[in-house]
Design an enzyme around this catalytic site. Structure first.
Site, short mmCIF file in Angstrom:
data_model
loop_
_atom_site.label_atom_id
_atom_site.label_comp_id
_atom_site.label_asym_id
_atom_site.label_seq_id
_atom_site.Cartn_x
_atom_site.Cartn_y
_atom_site.Cartn_z
N HIS A 1 34.89 40.45 21.12
CA HIS A 1 33.68 41.34 21.37
C HIS A 1 34.08 42.49 20.99
CE1 HIS A 1 35.94 41.82 24.80
NE2 HIS A 1 35.38 43.05 25.13
C1 UD1 Z 1 31.74 46.65 26.98
C2 UD1 Z 1 32.81 47.69 26.99
C3 UD1 Z 1 34.15 47.13 26.66
C4 UD1 Z 1 34.30 45.80 27.40
C5 UD1 Z 1 33.26 44.88 27.34
C6 UD1 Z 1 33.45 43.81 28.32
C7 UD1 Z 1 32.28 49.85 26.49
C8 UD1 Z 1 32.32 51.08 25.44
N1 UD1 Z 1 32.71 48.83 26.18
O1 UD1 Z 1 31.63 46.15 25.60
O2 UD1 Z 1 35.45 47.95 26.70
O3 UD1 Z 1 35.61 45.07 26.86
O4 UD1 Z 1 31.98 45.59 27.69
O5 UD1 Z 1 32.55 42.50 28.23
O6 UD1 Z 1 31.95 50.31 27.72
N2 UD1 Z 1 24.63 43.10 25.43
C9 UD1 Z 1 23.44 42.00 25.76
N3 UD1 Z 1 23.41 41.59 27.12
C10 UD1 Z 1 24.28 42.46 28.02
C11 UD1 Z 1 25.04 43.28 27.60
C12 UD1 Z 1 25.16 43.93 26.20
O7 UD1 Z 1 22.83 41.53 24.94
O8 UD1 Z 1 24.17 41.73 29.25
C13 UD1 Z 1 24.69 43.45 23.83
C14 UD1 Z 1 23.72 44.53 23.71
O9 UD1 Z 1 22.98 44.32 22.20
C15 UD1 Z 1 24.51 45.63 23.35
C16 UD1 Z 1 26.05 45.22 23.21
O10 UD1 Z 1 25.86 43.92 23.82
O11 UD1 Z 1 24.07 46.74 22.62
C17 UD1 Z 1 27.01 45.84 23.48
O12 UD1 Z 1 26.83 46.00 24.90
P1 UD1 Z 1 27.93 47.30 25.78
O13 UD1 Z 1 27.82 47.19 27.16
O14 UD1 Z 1 27.62 48.64 25.11
O15 UD1 Z 1 29.39 46.96 25.03
P2 UD1 Z 1 30.22 45.66 25.17
O16 UD1 Z 1 30.52 45.33 23.57
O17 UD1 Z 1 29.74 44.68 25.94
N1 UDP Z 2 35.50 36.01 30.97
C1 UDP Z 2 34.47 35.18 31.56
N2 UDP Z 2 33.67 34.40 30.64
C2 UDP Z 2 33.79 34.50 29.39
C3 UDP Z 2 34.75 35.26 28.61
C4 UDP Z 2 35.39 35.98 29.60
O1 UDP Z 2 34.29 34.93 32.56
O2 UDP Z 2 32.94 33.93 28.65
C5 UDP Z 2 36.19 36.78 31.68
C6 UDP Z 2 37.61 36.65 31.34
O3 UDP Z 2 38.50 35.65 32.28
C7 UDP Z 2 38.22 37.89 32.01
C8 UDP Z 2 37.09 38.73 31.56
O4 UDP Z 2 36.00 37.86 31.44
O5 UDP Z 2 38.46 37.82 33.32
C9 UDP Z 2 37.37 39.55 30.61
O6 UDP Z 2 36.37 40.34 30.06
P1 UDP Z 2 35.99 40.75 28.61
O7 UDP Z 2 36.69 39.96 27.60
O8 UDP Z 2 34.38 40.65 28.40
O9 UDP Z 2 36.39 42.24 28.78
P2 UDP Z 2 37.74 43.26 28.65
O10 UDP Z 2 38.75 42.54 29.36
O11 UDP Z 2 38.39 43.01 27.31
O12 UDP Z 2 37.52 44.45 28.92
#
Ligand code: UD1
Ligand code: UDP
Length: 359
Positions: free
Chosen positions: A207
């Site tokens: 992601h």
């Molecule tokens: C965010 C965090 C990242 C973290 C990740 C965990 C920032 C800058 N990034 O990344 O550090 O590792 O969460 O998973 O804060 N979207 C959906 N549904 C949702 C949420 C997001 O469709 O419920 C889509 C949207 O198109 C959105 C994109 O995902 O624009 C990115 O979401 P965003 O929260 O900005 O960043 P993540 O990639 O989720």
């Molecule tokens: N995780 C989850 N379902 C998924 C992918 C990840 O429950 O489909 C959990 C995973 O076990 C971990 C956390 O989400 O505890 C990690 O989140 P993510 O990778 O989105 O974010 P990051 O740690 O990189 O910020």
């Protein structure tokens, strides 16, 4: 009675605030915890499922900000969170991790002269191209309490000039959750659902913006994944960010199973039983270290080097040849001995709440 706001915005945040919430609840005469969900993640599978799996109540307040550019999302969270703080006037705001919600809420609190605790302070990738690195550095600079997971985080903070009395080496709340909910994985039927056998599949998550927003990088990784899937089944719970790019590439391999994002309990079960994990996640590097499951991190750097020096993690970058070579080595390799980082023992939230007794 001290009011403490716990901020959660994104999937990994909910996992980190849960043990803190339950630890605070054990001291009802001293603390009233309030959960503020910023709404950064909002899909049922990125948000609600975690509250259910973690036995958390519905958030006390949901700011409902949703997605947006970094500036828009951060600003919307700040505007909405300021109103919450003005109304509730907590003694302390606890932010976790390194997402936009972490930075935004810390900044609002400090300007209202409310104390800020950062859980997972001091991690550094030293790569400012990563939005999370900016969030980490700025949040640490604003925080009164810096709770760290490992010795390299302590060193980073000391090197940056933070005074020792702000740094609390407490361990890892992710591991508190992992241990706390571990017994629930027996209730998950995820292996049957996806026809997977223990230790006979690889688990993939992606992601990171740098990996999934640009077609070139994403294709490189998926090229390697398709090679891996010729030798082993691969299950890929795809983050919503990754979905758009998935539509752009052709996937033909039957052994690559793409699913929706999974709930915490299903995911832990998959992680524990995987032969190996390929990921760009921060939290998953730590969980695999704890579970002693080999992990290949598809990035050029990591803010969690302890998972490499002590744990099961290997940094492999994006080169398909390197990735497939490392996978081959791991698929043939027997298990090695690994050392668990100090204080990854399930008692981190207890130690953190112990520090709060003085607020
Ligand atoms: C965010 C965090 C990242 C973290 C990740 C965990 C920032 C800058 N990034 O990344 O550090 O590792 O969460 O998973 O804060 N979207 C959906 N549904 C949702 C949420 C997001 O469709 O419920 C889509 C949207 O198109 C959105 C994109 O995902 O624009 C990115 O979401 P965003 O929260 O900005 O960043 P993540 O990639 O989720
Ligand atoms: N995780 C989850 N379902 C998924 C992918 C990840 O429950 O489909 C959990 C995973 O076990 C971990 C956390 O989400 O505890 C990690 O989140 P993510 O990778 O989105 O974010 P990051 O740690 O990189 O910020």
């Amino acid at each position: 009675m001290k009011k403490i706001i716990l901020v959660g915005g994104a999937r990994p945040n909910f996992i980190k605030i849960a043990p803190l919430y339950f630890e605070l609840l054990k001291r009802p005469q001293r603390f009233t915890p309030l959960i503020v969900h910023t709404g950064q993640h909002y899909d049922q599978r990125m948000s609600e499922v975690f509250f259910k799996d973690l036995d958390l109540p519905e958030p006390d307040i949901n700011l409902g900000v949703g997605s947006g550019s970094h500036a828009v999302q951060t600003a919307k969270i700040m505007m909405a969170f300021e109103e919450v703080l003005l109304k509730h006037r907590p003694e302390l705001v606890v932010v976790v991790g390194d997402v936009n919600s972490t930075l935004a809420c810390a900044l609002v609190a400090v300007k209202l002269k409310i104390a800020v605790a950062h859980v997972e302070a001091g991690l550094r990738s030293f790569d400012k191209d990563m939005p999370e690195e900016i969030n980490r550095v700025v949040t640490d600079s604003l925080s009164d309490y810096l709770f760290t997971t490992c010795e390299d985080a302590n060193q980073n903070l000391r090197r940056e000039g933070f005074s020792q009395d702000k740094i609390f080496f407490v361990g890892n709340v992710m591991i508190d959750s992992l241990l706390g909910y571990y017994s629930k994985i027996s209730q998950s039927n995820v292996l049957t659902r996806y026809q997977l056998k223990e230790k006979e599949y690889c688990l993939l998550t992606l992601h990171r913006a740098s990996n999934v927003d640009e077609k070139d990088s994403f294709c490189k990784i998926m090229n390697a994944v398709q090679q891996v899937s010729k030798k082993s089944k691969v299950i890929f719970p795809a983050h919503p960010r990754t979905k758009g790019m998935m539509g752009e590439i052709q996937l033909q391999d039957q052994k690559l199973v793409v699913t929706e994002p999974l709930g915490y309990i299903d995911f832990l079960k998959l992680e524990k039983n995987a032969r190996l994990v390929l990921t760009d996640s921060g939290g998953i590097q730590e969980e695999t270290t704890f579970l002693k499951v080999p992990c290949l991190t598809l990035r050029e750097n990591t803010e969690r080097p302890v998972t490499i020096t002590s744990g099961t993690n290997h940094l492999v970058g994006l080169d398909p040849k390197k990735i497939t070579k490392e996978v081959d080595i791991l698929l043939q390799d027997g298990d090695r001995d690994f050392v668990l980082p100090p204080l990854w023992d399930g008692k981190t939230s207890e130690r953190i709440v112990g520090v709060f007794k003085d607020i």
